[in-house]
Design a protein around this motif. Structure first.
Motif, PDB file in Angstrom:
ATOM      1  N   ASN A 205       0.789  -1.244   0.000  1.00  0.00           N
ATOM      2  CA  ASN A 205       0.000   0.000   0.000  1.00  0.00           C
ATOM      3  C   ASN A 205       0.817   1.288   0.000  1.00  0.00           C
ATOM      4  OD1 ASN A 205      -2.675  -0.028  -0.421  1.00  0.00           O
ATOM      5  ND2 ASN A 205      -3.281  -0.044   1.723  1.00  0.00           N
ATOM      6  N   ALA A 206       2.147   1.193  -0.091  1.00  0.00           N
ATOM      7  CA  ALA A 206       2.968   2.407  -0.046  1.00  0.00           C
ATOM      8  C   ALA A 206       2.756   3.263  -1.290  1.00  0.00           C
ATOM      9  CB  ALA A 206       4.435   2.030   0.096  1.00  0.00           C
ATOM     10  N   GLY A 207       2.284   2.645  -2.367  1.00  0.00           N
ATOM     11  CA  GLY A 207       2.050   3.397  -3.610  1.00  0.00           C
ATOM     12  C   GLY A 207       3.035   3.032  -4.710  1.00  0.00           C
ATOM     13  N   LYS A 208       3.633   1.848  -4.619  1.00  0.00           N
ATOM     14  CA  LYS A 208       4.645   1.430  -5.609  1.00  0.00           C
ATOM     15  C   LYS A 208       4.052   1.350  -7.010  1.00  0.00           C
ATOM     16  CE  LYS A 208       5.350  -2.357  -3.275  1.00  0.00           C
ATOM     17  NZ  LYS A 208       4.447  -2.033  -2.154  1.00  0.00           N
ATOM     18  N   SER A 209       2.904   0.681  -7.099  1.00  0.00           N
ATOM     19  CA  SER A 209       2.302   0.513  -8.425  1.00  0.00           C
ATOM     20  C   SER A 209       1.814   1.849  -8.972  1.00  0.00           C
ATOM     21  CB  SER A 209       1.152  -0.490  -8.357  1.00  0.00           C
ATOM     22  OG  SER A 209       1.625  -1.698  -7.815  1.00  0.00           O
ATOM     23  N   THR A 210       1.340   2.714  -8.065  1.00  0.00           N
ATOM     24  CA  THR A 210       0.895   4.047  -8.502  1.00  0.00           C
ATOM     25  C   THR A 210       2.080   4.788  -9.109  1.00  0.00           C
ATOM     26  OG1 THR A 210      -0.614   4.033  -6.617  1.00  0.00           O
ATOM     27  CG2 THR A 210      -0.310   6.142  -7.738  1.00  0.00           C
ATOM     28  N   ALA A 223      -4.868  -0.456  -5.819  1.00  0.00           N
ATOM     29  CA  ALA A 223      -6.067  -0.464  -4.973  1.00  0.00           C
ATOM     30  C   ALA A 223      -5.670  -0.181  -3.534  1.00  0.00           C
ATOM     31  CB  ALA A 223      -6.777  -1.799  -5.065  1.00  0.00           C
ATOM     32  N   PHE A 227      -1.268  -5.991  -0.649  1.00  0.00           N
ATOM     33  CA  PHE A 227      -1.041  -7.104  -1.590  1.00  0.00           C
ATOM     34  C   PHE A 227      -1.935  -7.037  -2.821  1.00  0.00           C
ATOM     35  CE2 PHE A 227       0.144  -8.832   2.644  1.00  0.00           C
ATOM     36  CZ  PHE A 227       1.516  -8.800   2.422  1.00  0.00           C
ATOM     37  N   THR A 228      -2.051  -5.830  -3.356  1.00  0.00           N
ATOM     38  CA  THR A 228      -2.746  -5.680  -4.629  1.00  0.00           C
ATOM     39  C   THR A 228      -1.878  -6.298  -5.721  1.00  0.00           C
ATOM     40  OG1 THR A 228      -3.441  -3.532  -3.814  1.00  0.00           O
ATOM     41  CG2 THR A 228      -3.897  -4.001  -6.114  1.00  0.00           C
ATOM     42  N   THR A 229      -0.585  -6.015  -5.623  1.00  0.00           N
ATOM     43  CA  THR A 229       0.346  -6.555  -6.617  1.00  0.00           C
ATOM     44  C   THR A 229       0.766  -7.955  -6.201  1.00  0.00           C
ATOM     45  OG1 THR A 229       1.105  -4.331  -7.091  1.00  0.00           O
ATOM     46  CG2 THR A 229       2.556  -6.121  -7.772  1.00  0.00           C
ATOM     47  N   ASN A 316       6.363   9.028   0.022  1.00  0.00           N
ATOM     48  CA  ASN A 316       5.193   9.209  -0.853  1.00  0.00           C
ATOM     49  C   ASN A 316       3.981   9.732  -0.072  1.00  0.00           C
ATOM     50  OD1 ASN A 316       3.659   8.991  -3.226  1.00  0.00           O
ATOM     51  ND2 ASN A 316       3.068   6.881  -2.771  1.00  0.00           N
ATOM     52  N   LYS A 317       2.967  10.096  -0.809  1.00  0.00           N
ATOM     53  CA  LYS A 317       1.667  10.540  -0.287  1.00  0.00           C
ATOM     54  C   LYS A 317       1.788  11.838   0.505  1.00  0.00           C
ATOM     55  CE  LYS A 317      -0.114   5.788  -0.029  1.00  0.00           C
ATOM     56  NZ  LYS A 317      -0.963   4.822   0.613  1.00  0.00           N
ATOM     57  N   ASP A 319       0.697  14.555  -0.241  1.00  0.00           N
ATOM     58  CA  ASP A 319      -0.557  15.329  -0.347  1.00  0.00           C
ATOM     59  C   ASP A 319      -1.468  15.074   0.848  1.00  0.00           C
ATOM     60  OD1 ASP A 319      -2.727  13.087  -1.826  1.00  0.00           O
ATOM     61  OD2 ASP A 319      -0.610  12.661  -1.702  1.00  0.00           O
ATOM     62  N   SER A 340       4.238  12.980  -4.289  1.00  0.00           N
ATOM     63  CA  SER A 340       2.896  12.414  -4.229  1.00  0.00           C
ATOM     64  C   SER A 340       2.709  11.729  -5.574  1.00  0.00           C
ATOM     65  CB  SER A 340       1.835  13.508  -4.037  1.00  0.00           C
ATOM     66  OG  SER A 340       0.573  12.942  -4.351  1.00  0.00           O
ATOM     67  N   ALA A 341       2.765  10.403  -5.536  1.00  0.00           N
ATOM     68  CA  ALA A 341       2.622   9.657  -6.795  1.00  0.00           C
ATOM     69  C   ALA A 341       1.255   9.948  -7.406  1.00  0.00           C
ATOM     70  CB  ALA A 341       2.797   8.167  -6.539  1.00  0.00           C
ATOM     71  N   MET A 342       0.298  10.268  -6.535  1.00  0.00           N
ATOM     72  CA  MET A 342      -1.063  10.485  -7.009  1.00  0.00           C
ATOM     73  C   MET A 342      -1.211  11.820  -7.751  1.00  0.00           C
ATOM     74  SD  MET A 342      -4.335  10.059  -4.710  1.00  0.00           S
ATOM     75  CE  MET A 342      -5.584   8.947  -5.161  1.00  0.00           C
TER      76      MET A 342
END
Ligand SMILES: Nc1nc2c(ncn2[C@@H]2O[C@H](COP(=O)(O)OP(=O)(O)OP(=O)(O)O)[C@@H](O)[C@H]2O)c(=O)[nH]1
Ligand SMILES: [Mg+2]
Length: 365
Positions: A205-210, A223, A227-229, A316-317, A319, A340-342
């Motif tokens: 959930n750290a935002g790696k995939s983002t 998501a 463990f989304t990835t 990350n994050k 924001d 902020s990857a987002m």
């Protein structure tokens, strides 16, 4: 950093539809495993090259040509088994479903000095980063990394010579020809260790995939749950000036991963060959330094050398927090970026840092 990386843009594992009935039933009950099955990084196969065709015993028989002499042609060579790198592949899934590879035998020689047809080679395609081992001797035969690299893993048997070769002053009508030689047979293991320049490491959930999706054209699943990835994703990041690098996103690590917790550390081997590690930390976490230490510890337990790889820490994050609190890592020697990857904030600065760090590494080696 590679000027012409072996990958093009967005790379995803391929999905095979060749599932057995038992596997299909299992997957319909536990769809979670479907994602894992798309990515296979180890396979054992049996390869058998073709045998050479036997040489022919024949004599020229023609009107007005008495005792025409031997005219038996040679047998054709057996086909070989060749492993070829395919830069569009990222998994050994196909080899998981097909384990036996047999090249064609050479044809027998024929009369009138006709050479038997050579057996066709068989080509096994593998993704870049595949390590091929002979299971009987334990020797590594090749580490396939290049774009167009190939390796003959089993040589076809040579075709036997026909009786035309055995004519001599004392033997004018030889009744002798050679059998073809047997093609090589080998049991091989193929292990994939993906090739990437930079490896993303972070808690779930750290935002790696983002981050991967923002920096490259890769579209991994994102998501708001851990463990989304479930399998590694690769993407090519453009740095301008004809420079680019391959970024690998792997499943999140948690404390105890080296002991098998979460998805374990099985995917760490896919960042083992990277030049640089990017530690991605969540700024909303209670203690980001502890998060960083947890990640470092798990990596060290997996491979002490990997934990010494040059690194960049990315918070990350930002924001989501009112004020960014600056941190120091490795006595100030490790570069730290705040993004902020987002929203995309800080990504330009991050790319500049990555460019600099990668060029430092390139100068060194
Ligand atoms: N507000 C905010 N949310 C973010 C940011 N980056 C990622 N997220 C969110 O965080 C959640 C997790 O993001 P992912 O990219 O799936 O995280 P991950 O590290 O790949 O997670 P795993 O694959 O489970 O290890 C998603 O809901 C994202 O939208 C950010 O910079 N700001
Ligand atoms: Mg992810």
């Amino acid at each position: 950093m590679s000027d012409s990386p072996p990958y093009g843009g967005h790379i995803r594992p391929t999905v095979s539809s060749k599932l057995s009935i038992v596997e299909s039933e299992f997957l319909s009950r536990y769809p979670f495993f479907y994602f894992i099955m798309q990515f296979v990084d180890y396979a054992e196969i049996l390869v058998k090259a073709g045998n050479g065709g036997r040489g022919c015993i024949s004599f020229r028989r023609e009107k007005y040509v008495p005792k025409g002499g031997p005219d038996g042609g040679d047998g054709g060579n057996g086909g070989s088994v060749i492993v070829l790198v395919d830069s569009h592949m990222t998994t050994l899934l196909d080899l998981h479903y097909r384990r036996h590879y047999q090249a064609e035998n050479g044809e027998q020689g024929m009369g009138a000095l006709k050479h038997g047809r050579n057996g066709k080679d068989i080509v096994i395609k593998v993704p870049p980063g595949t390590i091929i081992k002979d299971l009987d001797s334990g020797n590594v035969l090749a580490d396939i990394t290049g774009k167009e690299q190939f390796l003959t893993v089993a040589f076809g048997g040579k075709g036997g010579r026909g009786n035309a070769h055995f004519k001599s002053s004392t033997q004018q009508a030889p009744r002798k020809a050679e059998p073809g030689l047997t093609g090589e047979e080998r049991k091989l293991s193929l292990e994939l260790k993906l090739l990437a320049d930079v490896g993303l490491v972070g808690l779930p959930n750290a935002g790696k995939s983002t981050l991967l999706s923002k920096l490259s054209s890769a579209r991994p699943k994102i998501a708001d749950y851990p463990f989304t990835t479930l399998v590694p994703n690769l993407g090519m990041v453009n740095l301008g000036e004809h420079r680019s690098f391959v970024l690998a996103d792997i499943p999140g690590l948690i404390e105890g991963a080296s002991g098998g917790k979460g998805l374990g550390i099985q995917f760490l081997k896919h960042i083992q060959r990277t030049k640089l590690l990017l530690f991605l930390l969540d700024s909303t976490s209670e203690d980001i330094k502890t998060d960083y230490q947890t990640l470092k510890k798990e990596i060290k337990l997996f491979d002490p050398l990997l934990s010494q790889r040059p690194e960049v820490v990315v918070v990350n994050k930002i924001d989501l927090i009112p004020k960014v609190k600056k941190i120091r890592m490795g006595r100030g020697r490790v570069p730290v970026c705040y993004i902020s990857a987002m929203t995309g904030e800080g990504l330009k600065e991050l790319l500049n840092v990555l460019k600099l760090e990668l060029s430092k590494i390139r100068e060194k080696f």
